[in-house]
Design a protein around this motif. Structure first.
Motif, PDB file in Angstrom:
ATOM      1  N   LEU A  41      -5.042  14.656   0.358  1.00 34.47           N
ATOM      2  CA  LEU A  41      -4.016  15.664   0.687  1.00 34.47           C
ATOM      3  C   LEU A  41      -4.462  16.651   1.754  1.00 34.47           C
ATOM      4  O   LEU A  41      -3.634  17.190   2.480  1.00 34.47           O
ATOM      5  N   ARG A  42      -5.799  16.914   1.816  1.00 33.88           N
ATOM      6  CA  ARG A  42      -6.268  17.911   2.794  1.00 33.88           C
ATOM      7  C   ARG A  42      -6.938  17.265   4.016  1.00 33.88           C
ATOM      8  O   ARG A  42      -7.632  17.915   4.777  1.00 33.88           O
ATOM      9  N   LEU A  74       0.869  -1.183   0.000  1.00 34.47           N
ATOM     10  CA  LEU A  74       0.000   0.000   0.000  1.00 34.47           C
ATOM     11  C   LEU A  74       0.903   1.229   0.000  1.00 34.47           C
ATOM     12  O   LEU A  74       2.088   1.144   0.332  1.00 34.47           O
ATOM     13  N   LEU A  75       0.359   2.363  -0.339  1.00 42.07           N
ATOM     14  CA  LEU A  75       1.130   3.601  -0.268  1.00 42.07           C
ATOM     15  C   LEU A  75       0.539   4.468   0.839  1.00 42.07           C
ATOM     16  O   LEU A  75      -0.652   4.820   0.791  1.00 42.07           O
ATOM     17  N   LYS A  76       1.387   4.784   1.814  1.00 37.81           N
ATOM     18  CA  LYS A  76       0.941   5.696   2.887  1.00 37.81           C
ATOM     19  C   LYS A  76       1.265   7.107   2.403  1.00 37.81           C
ATOM     20  O   LYS A  76       2.399   7.384   1.971  1.00 37.81           O
ATOM     21  N   VAL A  77       0.275   7.967   2.439  1.00 46.78           N
ATOM     22  CA  VAL A  77       0.474   9.331   1.933  1.00 46.78           C
ATOM     23  C   VAL A  77       0.130  10.327   3.035  1.00 46.78           C
ATOM     24  O   VAL A  77      -1.012  10.352   3.526  1.00 46.78           O
ATOM     25  N   ASP A  78       1.115  11.124   3.423  1.00 47.63           N
ATOM     26  CA  ASP A  78       0.872  12.126   4.463  1.00 47.63           C
ATOM     27  C   ASP A  78       0.158  13.334   3.859  1.00 47.63           C
ATOM     28  O   ASP A  78       0.467  13.727   2.734  1.00 47.63           O
ATOM     29  N   PRO A  79      -0.767  13.910   4.599  1.00 46.54           N
ATOM     30  CA  PRO A  79      -1.409  15.126   4.088  1.00 46.54           C
ATOM     31  C   PRO A  79      -0.426  16.306   4.092  1.00 46.54           C
ATOM     32  O   PRO A  79       0.655  16.202   4.685  1.00 46.54           O
ATOM     33  N   VAL A  80      -0.782  17.388   3.437  1.00 43.51           N
ATOM     34  CA  VAL A  80       0.090  18.581   3.401  1.00 43.51           C
ATOM     35  C   VAL A  80      -0.705  19.802   3.876  1.00 43.51           C
ATOM     36  O   VAL A  80      -1.938  19.788   3.890  1.00 43.51           O
ATOM     37  N   ASP A  81       0.028  20.868   4.267  1.00 44.55           N
ATOM     38  CA  ASP A  81      -0.638  22.111   4.706  1.00 44.55           C
ATOM     39  C   ASP A  81      -0.814  23.074   3.545  1.00 44.55           C
ATOM     40  O   ASP A  81      -1.582  24.026   3.610  1.00 44.55           O
ATOM     41  N   SER A  82       0.008  22.871   2.506  1.00 43.69           N
ATOM     42  CA  SER A  82      -0.069  23.796   1.363  1.00 43.69           C
ATOM     43  C   SER A  82       0.328  23.009   0.118  1.00 43.69           C
ATOM     44  O   SER A  82       0.883  21.896   0.223  1.00 43.69           O
ATOM     45  N   LEU A 117       4.104  10.317  -8.708  1.00 43.84           N
ATOM     46  CA  LEU A 117       4.586  10.470  -7.321  1.00 43.84           C
ATOM     47  C   LEU A 117       5.742  11.467  -7.248  1.00 43.84           C
ATOM     48  O   LEU A 117       5.828  12.252  -6.303  1.00 43.84           O
ATOM     49  N   GLU A 118       6.608  11.483  -8.261  1.00 48.50           N
ATOM     50  CA  GLU A 118       7.717  12.460  -8.284  1.00 48.50           C
ATOM     51  C   GLU A 118       7.174  13.887  -8.361  1.00 48.50           C
ATOM     52  O   GLU A 118       7.670  14.791  -7.686  1.00 48.50           O
ATOM     53  N   GLU A 119       6.144  14.088  -9.178  1.00 48.42           N
ATOM     54  CA  GLU A 119       5.591  15.448  -9.295  1.00 48.42           C
ATOM     55  C   GLU A 119       5.013  15.897  -7.946  1.00 48.42           C
ATOM     56  O   GLU A 119       5.263  17.009  -7.491  1.00 48.42           O
ATOM     57  N   PHE A 120       4.248  15.016  -7.301  1.00 49.40           N
ATOM     58  CA  PHE A 120       3.651  15.410  -6.021  1.00 49.40           C
ATOM     59  C   PHE A 120       4.718  15.558  -4.928  1.00 49.40           C
ATOM     60  O   PHE A 120       4.570  16.379  -4.021  1.00 49.40           O
ATOM     61  N   ALA A 121       5.811  14.804  -5.065  1.00 47.77           N
ATOM     62  CA  ALA A 121       6.912  14.944  -4.088  1.00 47.77           C
ATOM     63  C   ALA A 121       7.497  16.360  -4.154  1.00 47.77           C
ATOM     64  O   ALA A 121       7.962  16.895  -3.141  1.00 47.77           O
ATOM     65  N   LYS A 122       7.464  16.970  -5.347  1.00 51.09           N
ATOM     66  CA  LYS A 122       7.992  18.344  -5.489  1.00 51.09           C
ATOM     67  C   LYS A 122       7.228  19.321  -4.597  1.00 51.09           C
ATOM     68  O   LYS A 122       7.746  20.369  -4.236  1.00 51.09           O
ATOM     69  N   ALA A 123       5.967  18.999  -4.295  1.00 47.76           N
ATOM     70  CA  ALA A 123       5.163  19.874  -3.427  1.00 47.76           C
ATOM     71  C   ALA A 123       5.301  19.450  -1.968  1.00 47.76           C
ATOM     72  O   ALA A 123       4.572  19.940  -1.100  1.00 47.76           O
ATOM     73  N   GLY A 124       6.209  18.521  -1.696  1.00 45.41           N
ATOM     74  CA  GLY A 124       6.434  18.096  -0.313  1.00 45.41           C
ATOM     75  C   GLY A 124       5.506  16.986   0.140  1.00 45.41           C
ATOM     76  O   GLY A 124       5.410  16.706   1.340  1.00 45.41           O
ATOM     77  N   VAL A 125       4.819  16.332  -0.810  1.00 39.76           N
ATOM     78  CA  VAL A 125       3.931  15.228  -0.392  1.00 39.76           C
ATOM     79  C   VAL A 125       4.807  14.004  -0.098  1.00 39.76           C
ATOM     80  O   VAL A 125       5.541  13.523  -0.965  1.00 39.76           O
ATOM     81  N   LEU A 126       4.706  13.542   1.141  1.00 36.62           N
ATOM     82  CA  LEU A 126       5.550  12.433   1.596  1.00 36.62           C
ATOM     83  C   LEU A 126       4.803  11.116   1.395  1.00 36.62           C
ATOM     84  O   LEU A 126       3.679  10.958   1.881  1.00 36.62           O
TER      85      LEU A 126
END
Ligand code: S3P
Ligand code: PEP
Length: 449
Positions: free
Chosen positions: A403-404, A2-10, A425-434
């Motif tokens: 994400l929110r 599975l992929l665990k995805v942390d939410p982001v503040d921005s 996933l690389e693109e979203f990582a650029k926004a700090g999505v872990l």
């Protein structure tokens, strides 16, 4: 996994939109059927375009991948020299078009696909090909994949197709029709959905020199036997893939820039741009730099909105994710075709978002699920495990919806981004999505329930 995805503040930054899958797939087909060399610049490299290339190689095309373009030596006027078994994996477009092309050659061919593909509706296409003279049988006997095409050539004449199951049936016959012995007419019954995809096919054929005409209501088509001409293509952006980045940008105030954007797409999913504007988000194209800038002011996405998706089916899951944060309601109708996609996409999104606490209700018309109304909230607790239903677009949409939320979610099906958006996933990582891949057995029992 599975992929665990942390939410982001921005959410902000600069992201590259993948090139168009439908344009790349059509360019590969035209290049394969044309005489001479075709080059496809800025092509999309992903599993589903790879599947198309391999199927076209089996038809006889020579396809070479250069750093920034594809080079295709087509088969020209010679009839397709199709290998005995063509593998279309999970791609509806590959299966449908190759099955139609296989009708135009003289020896038997089997066309097959993966378990998802073998469940999809194919009967109207097989029936229409038979009306045009094809001798085609489903090996499983239900007029689904795999099929064997006994190779008695495509004679021509008139065939009938429904307009409300998949536009890919019409696209498939249009691609094969110029190879028939006589003219082909297609008559479409019922309402025609996904017209933008048929328009993309008509544009590809016309540019390739095929004699094709369509009535204004797109219910009648005529194709003369004609030769495909080789040419150079430059692929533009994919608006279904862009929709995930645009939806994420709409969930957080701030500025987001998308690159590899040219702004003159024929893809119906371009509708995501006016939809964002309707939600109060500003979108500006800069043709000089091939970018799109999203400025999302605080307080956007408030009100009651209605969207018709009969011409942009692939953003239905994205709209459900976006709607989860509309302060008011988002009503989506005209999405009935999506029940025939890789998953039944409205049911999939409604079921998973409901598990995450979203107020989403499926809308039925004539007894079939056609849309939904979602009444959004500021945020949700998160901490749930959500299924992609085996569909890349469900995974990508649920990922955005998460994400929110307040805590990390886990998702199945993340590997499937390789089908259409391998750099997701690389693109979203650029926004700090872990993101972290986790074993399924590590999922706490309450989350897995
Ligand atoms: O021709 C194409 O490239 C496509 C046509 C559409 O199919 P449907 O008409 O079945 O929705 C679209 O949803 C699909 O993703 C791609
Ligand atoms: C176009 C898609 O799928 P298919 O060709 O299998 O309908 C898709 O899901 O992006």
């Amino acid at each position: 996994m599975l992929l665990k995805v942390d939410p982001v503040d921005s959410f902000s930054g600069t992201f590259r939109v993948p090139s168009s899958k439908p344009e790349t797939q059509r360019a590969i087909l035209v290049g394969t059927l044309a005489d001479g060399t075709t080059r496809v610049f800025n092509d999309l490299r992903c599993d589903e375009t790879e599947t198309m290339k391999n199927a076209c190689r089996a038809i006889g095309a020579k396809i070479t991948e250069h750093d920034d373009f594809l080079e295709i030596e087509g088969i020209g006027q010679s009839s397709p020299r199709i290998g005995r078994v063509i593998q279309s994996r999970g791609s509806g477009l590959v299966f449908r078009v190759v099955t139609a092309l296989a009708s135009a050659q003289p020896s038997p061919v089997v066309v097959t696909g993966d378990a998802t593909l073998r469940n999809r509706v194919m009967e109207p296409l097989l029936q229409a090909l038979r009306e045009l003279g094809a001798d085609i049988e489903s090996i499983v006997g239900k007029d689904q994949a795999p099929v064997v095409n006994w190779g008695h050539r495509l004679k021509g004449g008139t065939c009938r197709l429904p307009g409300d199951i998949s536009s890919q049936f019409i696209t498939a016959i249009l691609f094969a029709a110029p190879l028939a012995e006589g003219p082909v007419e297609i008559e479409v019954t019922g309402e025609v959905f996904s017209k933008s995809y048929i328009r993309q096919t008509l544009a590809s054929l016309t540019e390739a020199g095929i004699k094709v005409s369509a009535s204004e209501d797109m219910r009648h088509y005529q194709v003369e036997p004609s030769a495909y001409q080789a040419q150079d293509f430059t692929t533009r952006e994919d608006y279904t893939s862009a929709s995930y980045l645009l939806a994420a940008a709409a969930l957080f105030p701030g500025r987001t820039v998308l690159t590899n954007v040219y702004g003159d797409s024929m893809q119906g999913e371009f509708a995501i741009v006016p939809i964002l504007e309707q939600l109060g988000v500003s979108v500006t194209f800069d043709r000089a730099t091939s970018t799109l800038t999203v400025d999302n002011p605080p307080g956007s996405m408030r009100g009651d909105f209605a969207v018709d998706v009969r011409d942009c089916p692939n953003i239905v899951p994205t709209l459900a994710a976006l709607g989860a944060y509309v302060q008011g309601s988002l009503r989506v109708t005209g999405g009935r075709l999506t029940r025939f996609h890789k998953a039944s996409r409205i049911e999939a999104m409604a079921s998973e978002l409901t598990r995450a606490g979203v107020d989403i209700e499926v809308l039925y018309e004539d007894g079939v699920c056609d849309g939904f109304v979602v009444r959004g909230a500021q945020t949700y607790p998160g901490g749930v495990t959500l299924s992609s239903w085996g569909d890349h677009r469900i995974f990508m949409s649920l990922f955005v919806a998460g994400l929110r939320m307040q805590s990390a979610n886990r998702f199945s099906g993340f590997e499937d981004v390789r089908l259409s958006f391998p750099t997701f996933l690389e693109e979203f990582a650029k926004a700090g999505v872990l993101t972290t891949a986790v074993e399924e057995e590590n999922v706490p029992a309450e989350a897995a329930a």
